[in-house]
Write an enzyme that holds these catalytic residues in place. Structure first.
Site, mmCIF file in Angstrom:
data_model
loop_
_atom_site.group_PDB
_atom_site.id
_atom_site.type_symbol
_atom_site.label_atom_id
_atom_site.label_comp_id
_atom_site.label_asym_id
_atom_site.label_seq_id
_atom_site.Cartn_x
_atom_site.Cartn_y
_atom_site.Cartn_z
ATOM 1 N N CYS A 2 0.747 -1.105 -0.224
ATOM 2 C CA CYS A 2 -0.214 0.223 -0.046
ATOM 3 C C CYS A 2 0.643 1.095 0.074
ATOM 4 C CB CYS A 2 -0.544 -0.038 1.206
ATOM 5 S SG CYS A 2 -1.414 -1.310 1.613
ATOM 6 N N GLY A 29 -0.821 1.035 -4.387
ATOM 7 C CA GLY A 29 -2.282 -0.023 -4.179
ATOM 8 C C GLY A 29 -3.572 1.209 -5.237
ATOM 9 N N ASN A 103 0.700 -0.016 5.709
ATOM 10 C CA ASN A 103 2.218 -0.888 4.616
ATOM 11 C C ASN A 103 1.939 -1.976 5.461
ATOM 12 O OD1 ASN A 103 2.835 -1.205 1.773
ATOM 13 N ND2 ASN A 103 4.385 0.113 2.210
ATOM 14 N N GLY A 104 1.825 -3.311 4.771
ATOM 15 C CA GLY A 104 2.883 -4.049 5.563
ATOM 16 C C GLY A 104 1.331 -4.995 5.270
ATOM 17 N N TYR A 263 11.163 -3.787 -8.578
ATOM 18 C CA TYR A 263 10.448 -3.933 -8.604
ATOM 19 C C TYR A 263 8.752 -3.211 -8.034
ATOM 20 C CZ TYR A 263 5.404 -5.242 -10.168
ATOM 21 O OH TYR A 263 4.023 -5.306 -10.497
ATOM 22 N N ASP A 367 10.743 -7.910 -15.355
ATOM 23 C CA ASP A 367 11.423 -7.636 -13.652
ATOM 24 C C ASP A 367 11.180 -8.738 -12.847
ATOM 25 O OD1 ASP A 367 8.813 -7.163 -12.893
ATOM 26 O OD2 ASP A 367 9.183 -4.997 -12.943
#
Ligand code: SF4
Length: 486
Positions: A2, A29, A103-104, A263, A367
């Site tokens: 995110c 995201g 985020n995570g 990436y 990638d």
């Protein structure tokens, strides 16, 4: 994966700056977006499904008043794509109101749920973030920083957070630092008058603002200067009229996701002092040394394969050409949340340049290969356009293992490298040859040691132990809701 952004902008509304900053993180995201603001007294949240520009538009932003803001764009790794699961989350507890952008992905959601009085029935959303927000809001500590110090050590997995209470924006990074988070400074004198007006900033000396962003590209877009990374295991507290304060809640054991550098993150972002375009170009050079071939042209899978393709061409001496045209309005195929959407996505997204590829032996650089379906479609498109040979070169190792830390590759059997050997993959893809960059090649391009990174999806060495009930992780709180209701 995110995107998160936080802003403290004395004397002006933070919503516009936070929405600009978040806009630079849209690639992280695309399912939902949202913003929470505070004017020092009350919190307000606006969030919805859709892209940032659709959710945080000019009709909505003026009503989001206050000099404190946190913002989030979502790519789901826990819970399905529903309005309730959009972020920032919001919770009014006995001692505090807070909003969080995360985020995570946490790996001990079931354990954390057992710590919440009232359990699953108390949660409106079905995300690990909603659960974490409830635990922090409920914590009896007087101050939110004390609540974070108390609750965070019980959470395991990946979390880069932006937390908003009435008077502060707080940045947090888990002890491994799986996901990035940077601190920036924004002051009116850094901007020209047009920039000052666009962001509503007044050029006065005490109007220095502070921001947090998943990537440095989020700082660039608002003219903020990079100050430093938020450290793994650190809490950074931002408030009006003060320098940022730092509190450590755990020992750092850094394991930045190496895929961020390969990436996920933007090529114009910087991580660990390295520009990611340059890192990826050097990965392409290393790939050419590891997997040389005779060919007429090197071409990228746009856009993400472009830096590595440039490096491959440079190191091999084979000319670089664009051979696929991308529809810029189609989303990233990998980021789309269902297989059906991904498969439809390839056909609308890329079109070969027949004049370039016809009769040519091509080195096609990308990638990563996750499920293989996208790559197979690309090879078929190029062959149909008349390519004589297609040699695939991938600037990452094969992905053998699922990610539990915020990337939606949670089911091992979906990963083509976990099911087929190298020749089986080549055959499935329909390519003439296939070469992956090794972990050693990645490290040589980074010029950094293995320690300090997570390489788990390549080598299975997980920095944080992961649960065994792999199949049900993403929807664990939805399944728990059904169980409780039943
Ligand atoms: Fe990144 Fe792979 Fe580790 Fe997940 S498992 S954090 S994608 S390196």
């Amino acid at each position: 994966m995110c995107g998160v952004f936080g802003a403290v902008t004395p004397g002006t509304d933070a919503a516009r700056i936070a929405s600009f900053g978040l806009f630079a993180l849209q690639h992280r995201g695309q399912e939902s977006a949202g913003l929470a603001v505070s004017d020092g007294d009350q919190l307000m949240v606006h969030k919805d499904l859709g892209l940032i520009a659709q959710v945080l538009d000019d009709r909505r932003l003026p009503s989001l008043r206050g000099h404190l803001a946190v913002a989030h764009c979502r790519y789901s790794t826990t819970g399905s794509t529903r309005w309730e699961n959009a972020q920032p989350t919001f919770r009014l507890g006995p001692r505090r109101a807070i909003a969080i952008g995360h985020n995570g992905n946490l790996v001990n959601t079931r354990d954390l749920l057992a710590r919440l009085p009232g359990g699953r029935a108390r949660l409106t959303a079905s995300t690990d973030t909603d659960l974490l927000t409830a635990l922090i809001a409920d914590d009896p500590s007087v101050d939110v920083v004390d609540a974070l110090i108390h609750v965070l050590p019980t959470a395991r997995g990946a979390y880069s957070l932006v937390v908003l209470d009435r008077t502060r924006v707080i940045g947090v990074r888990d002890p491994h630092g799986f996901r990035p988070l940077v601190l920036g400074r924004v002051s009116p004198e850094l901007l020209d008058p047009v920039g000052q007006e666009a962001l509503g900033l007044v050029d006065e000396p005490d109007r220095t603002g502070w921001v947090l962003s998943s990537e440095t590209a989020g700082l660039d877009i608002i003219g903020a200067e990079y100050v430093r990374d938020v450290e793994p295991g650190e809490i950074v507290i931002l408030e009006e009229g003060r320098e940022p304060r730092s509190v450590r809640f755990a020992e750092a054991s850094p394991h930045l996701c190496v895929f961020e550098l390969i990436y996920f993150a933007r090529p114009d972002s910087y991580m660990l002092g390295r520009n990611l375009y340059e890192v990826r170009r050097r990965m392409g050079m290393a790939l050419a040394l590891e997997h040389p071939t005779d060919a007429d042209l090197v071409m990228p899978v746009p856009d993400t394969g472009s830096p590595a393709a440039a490096g491959y061409a440079e190191a091999s001496g084979i000319p670089y050409r664009e051979g696929l045209v991308k529809n810029r309005y189609a989303g990233r195929t990998f980021i789309q949340p269902s297989t059906a959407m991904r498969q439809r996505g390839v056909a609308v997204k890329l079109n070969p340049l027949r004049e370039v590829v016809r009769g040519k032996r091509l080195v096609v650089v990308d990638d990563s290969i996750v499920r293989g379906t996208t790559t197979r479609s690309i090879v078929a498109l190029l062959r149909k356009a008349g390519a004589a040979e297609v040699h695939l070169r991938i600037s990452a190792p094969p992905i053998y293992h699922p990610c539990f830390y915020g990337i939606d590759t949670q089911i091992e059997t979906e990963l083509i490298a976990s099911r087929l050997d190298a020749d089986g993959i080549r055959e499935f893809l329909g390519a003439d040859s296939l070469g992956y960059l090794s972990i050693a090649g990645i490290l040589s391009a980074l010029d950094l040691p293995y320690d300090g990174f997570c390489f788990a999806c390549f080598d299975g060495s997980y920095p944080e132990p992961v649960p065994y009930d792999a199949a049900s992780r993403k929807l664990v709180l939805e399944e728990e809701h059904v169980r409780v209701a039943g």
